[in-house]
Write a protein that holds these residues in place. Structure first.
Motif, mmCIF file in Angstrom:
data_model
loop_
_atom_site.group_PDB
_atom_site.id
_atom_site.type_symbol
_atom_site.label_atom_id
_atom_site.label_comp_id
_atom_site.label_asym_id
_atom_site.label_seq_id
_atom_site.Cartn_x
_atom_site.Cartn_y
_atom_site.Cartn_z
ATOM 1 N N ILE A 93 6.929 -6.510 -14.843
ATOM 2 C CA ILE A 93 6.724 -5.181 -14.259
ATOM 3 C C ILE A 93 5.493 -5.177 -13.367
ATOM 4 O O ILE A 93 5.515 -4.695 -12.233
ATOM 5 N N SER A 94 4.391 -5.737 -13.872
ATOM 6 C CA SER A 94 3.166 -5.812 -13.077
ATOM 7 C C SER A 94 3.368 -6.716 -11.866
ATOM 8 O O SER A 94 2.898 -6.415 -10.761
ATOM 9 N N ASP A 95 4.033 -7.841 -12.067
ATOM 10 C CA ASP A 95 4.291 -8.784 -10.983
ATOM 11 C C ASP A 95 5.113 -8.129 -9.880
ATOM 12 O O ASP A 95 4.807 -8.252 -8.682
ATOM 13 N N ARG A 96 6.144 -7.374 -10.279
ATOM 14 C CA ARG A 96 7.015 -6.715 -9.295
ATOM 15 C C ARG A 96 6.228 -5.678 -8.492
ATOM 16 O O ARG A 96 6.428 -5.549 -7.271
ATOM 17 N N PHE A 97 5.339 -4.952 -9.159
ATOM 18 C CA PHE A 97 4.529 -3.952 -8.462
ATOM 19 C C PHE A 97 3.627 -4.610 -7.421
ATOM 20 O O PHE A 97 3.524 -4.149 -6.284
ATOM 21 N N ILE A 98 2.973 -5.699 -7.800
ATOM 22 C CA ILE A 98 2.083 -6.407 -6.875
ATOM 23 C C ILE A 98 2.846 -6.884 -5.638
ATOM 24 O O ILE A 98 2.421 -6.673 -4.496
ATOM 25 N N GLN A 99 3.980 -7.516 -5.868
ATOM 26 C CA GLN A 99 4.765 -8.033 -4.756
ATOM 27 C C GLN A 99 5.306 -6.911 -3.878
ATOM 28 O O GLN A 99 5.298 -7.006 -2.634
ATOM 29 N N ASP A 100 5.758 -5.809 -4.511
ATOM 30 C CA ASP A 100 6.333 -4.699 -3.754
ATOM 31 C C ASP A 100 5.277 -3.997 -2.907
ATOM 32 O O ASP A 100 5.521 -3.666 -1.734
ATOM 33 N N GLU A 158 2.472 -5.237 -1.665
ATOM 34 C CA GLU A 158 2.073 -6.072 -0.530
ATOM 35 C C GLU A 158 3.191 -6.177 0.508
ATOM 36 O O GLU A 158 2.924 -6.207 1.713
ATOM 37 N N ALA A 159 4.445 -6.209 0.037
ATOM 38 C CA ALA A 159 5.561 -6.308 0.971
ATOM 39 C C ALA A 159 5.701 -5.034 1.805
ATOM 40 O O ALA A 159 5.918 -5.097 3.030
ATOM 41 N N LEU A 198 -7.669 2.907 -0.470
ATOM 42 C CA LEU A 198 -6.808 2.731 -1.641
ATOM 43 C C LEU A 198 -5.702 3.779 -1.660
ATOM 44 O O LEU A 198 -4.512 3.436 -1.789
ATOM 45 N N LEU A 199 -6.064 5.039 -1.524
ATOM 46 C CA LEU A 199 -5.077 6.115 -1.578
ATOM 47 C C LEU A 199 -4.058 5.980 -0.459
ATOM 48 O O LEU A 199 -2.848 6.142 -0.672
ATOM 49 N N ARG A 200 -4.528 5.680 0.755
ATOM 50 C CA ARG A 200 -3.629 5.543 1.901
ATOM 51 C C ARG A 200 -2.656 4.373 1.686
ATOM 52 O O ARG A 200 -1.449 4.502 1.946
ATOM 53 N N THR A 201 -3.162 3.259 1.203
ATOM 54 C CA THR A 201 -2.335 2.064 1.016
ATOM 55 C C THR A 201 -1.277 2.278 -0.054
ATOM 56 O O THR A 201 -0.088 1.994 0.148
ATOM 57 N N VAL A 202 -1.690 2.792 -1.207
ATOM 58 C CA VAL A 202 -0.762 2.959 -2.331
ATOM 59 C C VAL A 202 0.299 4.008 -2.010
ATOM 60 O O VAL A 202 1.499 3.801 -2.244
#
Length: 247
Positions: free
Chosen positions: A94-101, A103-104, A44-48
């Motif tokens: 805002i939440s939607d943009r975070f999820i997409q960003d 993963e991208a 989690l930490l590495r990914t975020v």
């Protein structure tokens, strides 16, 4: 420690108005949870962090800002999976943009959407929300609202309609002894609404205390007792010192 609401200033005001048990139940009901593919804290930490977001330990939860310093969300481990916890009071975009960003930037699927679009999975915002309150006396509640310059009307069913800022509210009685609930319509500024509701709650409690003191003074009058001193303590309670008999 368990923290699950994104808007902490609102949470503090809500806890004052609702009480501990009702507040914690309200917190759980307003979580928007999304399961992830992340299995360990290290992953989690590495990914975020690799995507340029922060990920800080908050007593067993991980906190991540998702819109600069304005908004943040939590990560919590449940049944071997990390759950992303947003607030239903956040703007879904805002939440939607975070999820997409996220993963991208990481080039992988992280969130389990179960075929629902991100915004729908993150937040289902209702036009009206209902919360418990400490208000029991409708007459005193009306007087308190009027003290704040809030125009209110008593309806035929006993409910009280008013507007807190730009939010329409309805205080509904739940019985002769049960406290009122408050229905808050679509609020453009939920934080401001709850801050104002908190101020009304504090003034109402002072009114209840004043009425109780007046009743107590009336009972003392005519009996073989005398109030020697009244002292307001730090918690705003009142300490009475009485003399019994002797004059």
């Amino acid at each position: 420690m368990s923290v699950s609401l994104v808007m902490l200033p609102v949470a503090l005001a809500m806890r004052v108005v609702m009480g501990k048990e009702s507040f914690e139940e309200w917190l759980r009901s307003n979580e928007a949870r999304v399961t992830t593919e992340l299995r360990s804290q290290a992953e989690l930490l590495r990914t975020v962090r690799s995507a340029g977001y922060d990920a800080d330990d908050w007593g067993g939860l991980i906190k991540t800002h998702i819109d600069g310093e304005k908004e943040f969300m939590w990560w919590r481990m449940e049944d071997g999976k990390w759950i992303a916890i947003f607030s239903k009071f956040q703007v879904p975009a805002i939440s939607d943009r975070f999820i997409q960003d996220l993963e991208a930037k990481t080039g992988r699927r992280i969130f389990v959407r179960e075929d629902a679009p991100p915004a729908a999975a993150v937040a289902e915002r209702e036009r009206t929300s209902i919360y418990p309150t400490n208000f029991r006396d409708g007459t005193l509640l009306m007087e308190t609202l009027e003290r704040f310059g809030i125009q209110a009307q008593v309806q035929a069913d006993g409910s009280i309609t008013a507007a807190l800022g730009r939010s329409p509210v309805v205080f509904r009685p739940a019985g002769e002894t049960a406290p009122y609930s408050v229905e808050i319509g679509e609020a453009p500024d939920l934080r401001g609404t709850f801050e104002q509701l908190s101020r009304v709650d504090e003034a109402y409690k002072q009114g209840v205390q004043g009425a109780a003191l007046a009743t107590l003074r009336e009972r003392i009058r005519g009996r073989n007792m005398k109030i020697e001193r009244e002292e307001v303590l730090e918690d705003r309670s009142v300490l009475l010192t009485l003399t019994i008999g002797g004059g």
